[in-house]
Design an enzyme around this catalytic site. Structure first.
Site, PDB file in Angstrom:
ATOM      1  N   ASN A   1       0.832  -1.208   0.000  1.00 55.41           N
ATOM      2  CA  ASN A   1       0.000   0.000   0.000  1.00 55.41           C
ATOM      3  C   ASN A   1       0.864   1.255   0.000  1.00 55.41           C
ATOM      4  OD1 ASN A   1      -2.219  -1.702   0.216  1.00 55.41           O
ATOM      5  ND2 ASN A   1      -2.522  -1.322   2.399  1.00 55.41           N
TER       6      ASN A   1
ATOM      7  N   GLU B   1       4.897  -5.594   9.195  1.00 57.61           N
ATOM      8  CA  GLU B   1       4.286  -6.844   8.756  1.00 57.61           C
ATOM      9  C   GLU B   1       5.334  -7.799   8.180  1.00 57.61           C
ATOM     10  OE1 GLU B   1      -0.300  -5.430   7.794  1.00 57.61           O
ATOM     11  OE2 GLU B   1       1.060  -5.796   6.120  1.00 57.61           O
TER      12      GLU B   1
ATOM     13  N   ASN C   1       0.554   5.807  14.952  1.00 55.80           N
ATOM     14  CA  ASN C   1      -0.712   6.398  15.349  1.00 55.80           C
ATOM     15  C   ASN C   1      -0.758   6.439  16.871  1.00 55.80           C
ATOM     16  OD1 ASN C   1      -1.453   3.812  16.251  1.00 55.80           O
ATOM     17  ND2 ASN C   1      -2.745   3.386  14.475  1.00 55.80           N
TER      18      ASN C   1
ATOM     19  N   LEU D   1      -3.161  11.341  14.161  1.00 61.70           N
ATOM     20  CA  LEU D   1      -4.249  11.518  15.135  1.00 61.70           C
ATOM     21  C   LEU D   1      -5.622  11.376  14.492  1.00 61.70           C
ATOM     22  CD1 LEU D   1      -2.698  14.687  16.830  1.00 61.70           C
ATOM     23  CD2 LEU D   1      -2.510  12.321  17.633  1.00 61.70           C
TER      24      LEU D   1
ATOM     25  N   ALA E   1      -6.069   1.581   4.597  1.00 60.06           N
ATOM     26  CA  ALA E   1      -4.911   2.126   3.878  1.00 60.06           C
ATOM     27  C   ALA E   1      -4.777   3.640   3.950  1.00 60.06           C
ATOM     28  CB  ALA E   1      -4.890   1.679   2.416  1.00 60.06           C
ATOM     29  N   ALA E   2      -5.573   4.313   4.765  1.00 61.67           N
ATOM     30  CA  ALA E   2      -5.422   5.768   4.884  1.00 61.67           C
ATOM     31  C   ALA E   2      -4.043   6.118   5.439  1.00 61.67           C
ATOM     32  CB  ALA E   2      -6.516   6.343   5.767  1.00 61.67           C
ATOM     33  N   GLY E   3      -3.633   5.410   6.503  1.00 57.57           N
ATOM     34  CA  GLY E   3      -2.310   5.654   7.065  1.00 57.57           C
ATOM     35  C   GLY E   3      -1.194   5.300   6.097  1.00 57.57           C
ATOM     36  N   ASP E   4      -1.373   4.212   5.361  1.00 60.42           N
ATOM     37  CA  ASP E   4      -0.369   3.817   4.370  1.00 60.42           C
ATOM     38  C   ASP E   4      -0.254   4.864   3.268  1.00 60.42           C
ATOM     39  OD1 ASP E   4       0.039   1.450   5.765  1.00 60.42           O
ATOM     40  OD2 ASP E   4      -1.443   0.353   4.589  1.00 60.42           O
TER      41      ASP E   4
ATOM     42  N   ARG F   1     -12.993   6.437  -0.675  1.00 57.22           N
ATOM     43  CA  ARG F   1     -13.088   5.311  -1.598  1.00 57.22           C
ATOM     44  C   ARG F   1     -12.937   4.009  -0.820  1.00 57.22           C
ATOM     45  NH1 ARG F   1      -8.574   7.733  -5.833  1.00 57.22           N
ATOM     46  NH2 ARG F   1      -9.813   9.497  -6.600  1.00 57.22           N
TER      47      ARG F   1
ATOM     48  N   GLY G   1     -11.620   0.008  -0.224  1.00 58.58           N
ATOM     49  CA  GLY G   1     -10.489  -0.852  -0.509  1.00 58.58           C
ATOM     50  C   GLY G   1      -9.164  -0.213  -0.140  1.00 58.58           C
TER      51      GLY G   1
END
Length: 309
Positions: free
Chosen positions: A46, A143, A187, A224, A252-255, A288, A290
């Site tokens: 990602n 990971e 985070n 945050l 995947a927002a953080g990625d 979005r 996914g």
């Protein structure tokens, strides 16, 4: 300031099986879902895709299984402007899998089977040390096996390649590894596990950042959620707000934030501007569904920022 050049990403590749639910099931409860899909994910992939679509010159060190889904993922990564020559297909292993539930508020819970990701051993990392040595920055997550993350950080440190660690999934880390990290992007939960400080306010974030600075990390960005990020550079901190959007899926927002952030920094953008660029990329992604399908391209990010003024 980060030197210009290539970005190396070391991390995981998964096939994401995503099911949307009205609410997460309690133990023993069956919940009828909708909008089931299989998408390509993994925190490493990602972040690599986010960097590639943001414009980075990027190489990705990872492992997939010797299976059809692994080959399809490699082909898609090429379409996302990523050098996949360091992505190995491991004989006898399956590509990693993530099982993801998304609730009505866009929150998610995830279970992971590592599969071929576990085969990214220190020996395999050593085989790709030139990729790390030639890069301006190395971006990693957790990971992959921890001993491999440490091995890659040592190689980067030896070659003056900046080490950026997104310490997710949350786990305790050795001072040896943290001392090799130039920038860390936890985070609130991850920051608490690493520092013992519960991050519920800007003051808490500043205290957590101070603990990480004491371990030798120059730059700390604590994400945050909707409140933005706490940025602390050599002990001087500020909160940089994000953008308000209607979130449908936070996978995947953080990625996306991490990949876009490092891309902007390699382009020599000032830190505050790079964070704003990354905020915009993440804001688009949560509108979005996914993981990788949600990651925006460079022109979309630029257009979003122009609309924001």
């Amino acid at each position: 300031m980060m030197k210009t050049g290539k970005l190396a990403v070391l991390g995981s590749i998964n096939a994401d099986h995503i099911l949307n639910l009205t609410h997460f099931p309690r133990p023993g409860e069956t919940v009828i879902g909708k909008q089931y899909q299989v998408a390509f994910g993994g925190k490493g992939a990602n972040q690599a895709v986010a960097a590639g679509r943001s414009g980075a010159d990027i190489a990705f060190i990872a492992c997939v299984g010797e299976d059809d889904i692994g080959e399809r993922i490699r082909q898609q990564l090429v379409n996302d402007r990523i050098d996949v020559s360091p992505v190995e297909a491991v004989v006898g292993d399956s590509t990693g899998v993530a099982l993801i539930f998304v609730n009505g508020e866009g929150e998610n819970t995830i279970g992971i089977h590592a599969g071929a990701n576990a085969a990214l051993t220190p020996a395999r990392v050593e085989q790709h040390q030139q990729v790390i040595a030639d890069a301006a920055a190395l971006l990693m997550q957790l990971e992959s096996p921890l001993e491999s993350v440490l091995a890659a950080a040592k190689i980067a440190h030896q070659h003056q390649t900046q080490v950026i660690l997104n310490p997710a999934p949350a786990t305790e880390l050795s001072d040896e590894l943290l001392s090799l990290v130039d920038m860390i992007t936890p985070n609130e939960t991850e920051a608490q596990i690493l520092t013992g400080v519960a991050v519920n306010s800007d003051e808490d974030a500043a205290r957590a950042a101070a603990v990480l600075h004491d371990k030798g990390i120059r730059t700390v960005l604590i994400t945050l959620g909707s409140r933005g990020v706490w940025l602390s550079e050599q002990g001087k901190g500020q909160r940089i707000p994000g953008f308000r959007v209607e979130a449908v899926d936070t996978i995947a927002a953080g990625d996306t934030f991490n990949g876009a952030l490092i891309t902007a920094l390699i382009e020599q953008r000032p830190m505050a501007e790079a964070v704003r660029f990354a905020h915009a990329a993440a804001a688009i992604s949560v509108t979005r569904r996914g993981a990788q399908p949600s990651v925006p391209w460079r022109d979309e990010i630029d257009s979003f920022l122009q609309q924001q003024g």
